[in-house]
Design a protein around this motif. Structure first.
Motif, PDB file in Angstrom:
ATOM      1  N   LEU A  40       0.162  -1.462   0.041  1.00 57.02           N
ATOM      2  CA  LEU A  40      -0.306   0.014  -0.044  1.00 57.02           C
ATOM      3  C   LEU A  40       0.940   1.607  -0.193  1.00 57.02           C
ATOM      4  N   GLY A  41       2.251   1.360   0.553  1.00 55.25           N
ATOM      5  CA  GLY A  41       2.949   2.148   0.821  1.00 55.25           C
ATOM      6  C   GLY A  41       3.209   2.725  -0.190  1.00 55.25           C
ATOM      7  N   LEU A  42       4.044   1.371  -1.265  1.00 54.85           N
ATOM      8  CA  LEU A  42       4.400   2.201  -2.314  1.00 54.85           C
ATOM      9  C   LEU A  42       3.625   2.632  -3.504  1.00 54.85           C
ATOM     10  N   ALA A  43       2.278   1.212  -3.427  1.00 59.22           N
ATOM     11  CA  ALA A  43       1.533   2.293  -4.497  1.00 59.22           C
ATOM     12  C   ALA A  43       1.011   3.571  -3.927  1.00 59.22           C
ATOM     13  N   SER A  44       1.366   4.356  -3.065  1.00 59.61           N
ATOM     14  CA  SER A  44       0.636   5.718  -2.531  1.00 59.61           C
ATOM     15  C   SER A  44       1.639   6.263  -3.049  1.00 59.61           C
ATOM     16  N   TYR A  45       2.708   5.996  -2.285  1.00 66.29           N
ATOM     17  CA  TYR A  45       4.359   6.631  -3.129  1.00 66.29           C
ATOM     18  C   TYR A  45       4.291   6.395  -4.538  1.00 66.29           C
ATOM     19  N   ARG A  46       3.914   5.606  -5.209  1.00 69.94           N
ATOM     20  CA  ARG A  46       3.879   5.910  -6.999  1.00 69.94           C
ATOM     21  C   ARG A  46       2.870   7.070  -7.242  1.00 69.94           C
ATOM     22  N   TRP A  47       1.343   6.691  -7.106  1.00 73.29           N
ATOM     23  CA  TRP A  47       0.338   7.189  -7.545  1.00 73.29           C
ATOM     24  C   TRP A  47       0.046   8.272  -6.397  1.00 73.29           C
ATOM     25  N   ARG A  48      -0.072   9.384  -6.065  1.00 73.69           N
ATOM     26  CA  ARG A  48      -0.641   9.592  -5.339  1.00 73.69           C
ATOM     27  C   ARG A  48      -1.438  10.245  -5.019  1.00 73.69           C
ATOM     28  N   ARG A  49      -2.689  10.166  -5.475  1.00 73.66           N
ATOM     29  CA  ARG A  49      -3.458   9.920  -5.572  1.00 73.66           C
ATOM     30  C   ARG A  49      -4.521   9.062  -4.178  1.00 73.66           C
ATOM     31  N   GLY A  52      -4.277   9.415  -0.240  1.00 71.90           N
ATOM     32  CA  GLY A  52      -5.499   9.565   1.042  1.00 71.90           C
ATOM     33  C   GLY A  52      -6.725   8.835   1.271  1.00 71.90           C
ATOM     34  N   PRO A  53      -7.106   7.872  -0.042  1.00 69.87           N
ATOM     35  CA  PRO A  53      -7.739   6.726   0.307  1.00 69.87           C
ATOM     36  C   PRO A  53      -7.239   5.968   1.502  1.00 69.87           C
ATOM     37  N   VAL A  54      -6.255   5.225   1.013  1.00 70.87           N
ATOM     38  CA  VAL A  54      -5.480   4.045   2.154  1.00 70.87           C
ATOM     39  C   VAL A  54      -5.333   4.721   3.397  1.00 70.87           C
ATOM     40  N   ALA A  55      -4.688   5.981   3.355  1.00 73.45           N
ATOM     41  CA  ALA A  55      -4.378   6.396   4.520  1.00 73.45           C
ATOM     42  C   ALA A  55      -5.736   6.785   5.764  1.00 73.45           C
ATOM     43  N   GLY A  56      -6.872   7.149   4.555  1.00 75.33           N
ATOM     44  CA  GLY A  56      -8.424   7.871   5.451  1.00 75.33           C
ATOM     45  C   GLY A  56      -8.392   5.856   5.629  1.00 75.33           C
ATOM     46  N   VAL A  57      -8.837   4.752   4.994  1.00 77.68           N
ATOM     47  CA  VAL A  57      -9.340   3.993   5.755  1.00 77.68           C
ATOM     48  C   VAL A  57      -8.039   3.350   6.817  1.00 77.68           C
ATOM     49  N   ALA A  58      -7.077   2.935   6.828  1.00 73.42           N
ATOM     50  CA  ALA A  58      -6.317   2.725   7.747  1.00 73.42           C
ATOM     51  C   ALA A  58      -6.173   3.826   9.105  1.00 73.42           C
ATOM     52  N   GLY A  59      -6.966   4.686   8.665  1.00 78.40           N
ATOM     53  CA  GLY A  59      -7.655   5.922   9.837  1.00 78.40           C
ATOM     54  C   GLY A  59      -7.953   5.567  10.575  1.00 78.40           C
ATOM     55  N   LEU A  60      -9.136   5.090   9.968  1.00 76.18           N
ATOM     56  CA  LEU A  60     -10.799   4.420  10.357  1.00 76.18           C
ATOM     57  C   LEU A  60     -10.466   3.419  11.252  1.00 76.18           C
ATOM     58  N   LEU A  61      -9.687   2.568  10.340  1.00 70.36           N
ATOM     59  CA  LEU A  61      -9.551   0.742  11.508  1.00 70.36           C
ATOM     60  C   LEU A  61      -8.652   1.514  12.407  1.00 70.36           C
ATOM     61  N   TYR A  62      -7.864   2.078  12.614  1.00 70.16           N
ATOM     62  CA  TYR A  62      -7.170   2.880  14.236  1.00 70.16           C
ATOM     63  C   TYR A  62      -7.882   3.267  14.813  1.00 70.16           C
ATOM     64  N   THR A  63      -8.869   4.019  14.418  1.00 69.88           N
ATOM     65  CA  THR A  63      -9.372   4.767  15.425  1.00 69.88           C
ATOM     66  C   THR A  63     -10.943   3.728  16.654  1.00 69.88           C
ATOM     67  N   ILE A  64     -11.361   2.330  15.744  1.00 69.03           N
ATOM     68  CA  ILE A  64     -12.393   1.916  16.074  1.00 69.03           C
ATOM     69  C   ILE A  64     -11.661   0.863  17.178  1.00 69.03           C
ATOM     70  N   PRO A  65     -11.967   1.439  18.614  1.00 71.04           N
ATOM     71  CA  PRO A  65     -11.575   0.991  19.462  1.00 71.04           C
ATOM     72  C   PRO A  65     -11.380  -0.664  19.801  1.00 71.04           C
ATOM     73  N   SER A  66     -10.749  -0.990  20.264  1.00 72.97           N
ATOM     74  CA  SER A  66     -10.322  -2.839  20.096  1.00 72.97           C
ATOM     75  C   SER A  66     -11.337  -4.009  20.617  1.00 72.97           C
ATOM     76  N   LEU A  67     -11.830  -3.134  22.061  1.00 75.06           N
ATOM     77  CA  LEU A  67     -13.030  -4.307  22.112  1.00 75.06           C
ATOM     78  C   LEU A  67     -14.089  -4.437  21.316  1.00 75.06           C
ATOM     79  N   ALA A  68     -14.250  -2.836  20.510  1.00 76.89           N
ATOM     80  CA  ALA A  68     -15.273  -3.256  19.670  1.00 76.89           C
ATOM     81  C   ALA A  68     -15.160  -4.014  17.975  1.00 76.89           C
ATOM     82  N   LEU A  69     -13.750  -3.727  17.612  1.00 78.81           N
ATOM     83  CA  LEU A  69     -13.109  -4.227  17.239  1.00 78.81           C
ATOM     84  C   LEU A  69     -13.510  -5.955  17.045  1.00 78.81           C
ATOM     85  N   PHE A  70     -13.506  -5.862  18.494  1.00 77.98           N
ATOM     86  CA  PHE A  70     -12.780  -8.774  18.444  1.00 77.98           C
ATOM     87  C   PHE A  70     -14.494  -8.304  18.134  1.00 77.98           C
ATOM     88  N   ALA A  71     -14.953  -7.133  18.704  1.00 82.67           N
ATOM     89  CA  ALA A  71     -16.578  -7.794  19.030  1.00 82.67           C
ATOM     90  C   ALA A  71     -17.451  -7.587  17.787  1.00 82.67           C
TER      91      ALA A  71
END
Length: 214
Positions: A40-49, A52-71
């Motif tokens: 994902l990082g190499l693709a983002s570096y090669r194609w900058r557009r 944004g979506p990759v970081a957005g999805v990764a950021g969304l996953l990071y913000t989900i509380p761990s207990l909620a995600l496991f549930a």
């Protein structure tokens, strides 16, 4: 509260097994997360557009509380290692993708231009020049992801995994503080050990940095 050294001496095999399970969960999560993040990082570096979506999805996953995600995962994947690893890998992506892209962005432009002038193809330049020079930033991201994952593995005790987290959970259930203290101490020792190993790996991968320091 006092520590029962007698219990520790008599249960070294249990402590070692819990530590090994914790280590394996961590290594698998960070390893799988790095493999995904590298693509994902190499693709983002090669194609900058793409970044944004990759970081957005990764950021969304990071913000989900761990207990909620496991549930959310348990009804689909059960109380399994797979459930634990899906959750743990999800939390590494934002840290690692950002680290990879930041590391590549930080490569001096003159180094890239010199490599291009020497006839390197884009792939060759990436493999021989850009990625090696980005190693310090990338390894720093891996260190952060590793320490974060060691802490998150504790939470997976609630779904039957967790390594040292299981040890601590049993200590809470039995009102036996020694098991809790051992779980905390071993998780800290594990984090320090892995961090030092990664620092050593960085030194091996960047011999020019050692030569410059000398």
């Amino acid at each position: 509260m006092s520590v029962s050294w007698e219990w520790i001496a008599g249960n070294l095999d249990q402590i070692a097994q819990a530590t090994l399970e914790h280590l394996l969960l961590t290594v698998i999560a960070v390893g799988a997360g790095f493999a995904m993040s590298l693509v994902l990082g190499l693709a983002s570096y090669r194609w900058r557009r793409v970044y944004g979506p990759v970081a957005g999805v990764a950021g969304l996953l990071y913000t989900i509380p761990s207990l909620a995600l496991f549930a959310v995962l348990v009804p689909f994947t059960g109380l399994t290692v797979l459930t634990a690893e899906i959750g743990l890998v999800s939390y590494t992506l934002l840290i690692l993708v950002r680290g990879i892209v930041s590391g590549l962005d930080g490569v001096p432009r003159d180094a890239v231009e010199v490599a291009t002038g020497m006839g390197y193809t884009r792939t060759g330049r990436l493999a021989r020049v850009e990625l090696p020079l980005a190693v310090p930033v990338i390894v720093t991201a891996i260190r952060l992801a590793t320490v974060t994952t060691i802490g998150l593995v504790m939470v997976t005790a609630l779904i039957g995994e967790g390594g040292l987290g299981q040890l601590m959970l049993r200590g809470f259930n039995r009102s036996f503080p020694t098991m809790i203290y051992v779980g905390i101490a071993m998780s800290v020792a594990l984090a320090i050990t892995l961090d030092l190993l990664l620092v050593g790996l960085q030194r091996v991968l960047t011999p020019w940095a050692r030569a410059r320091a000398a």
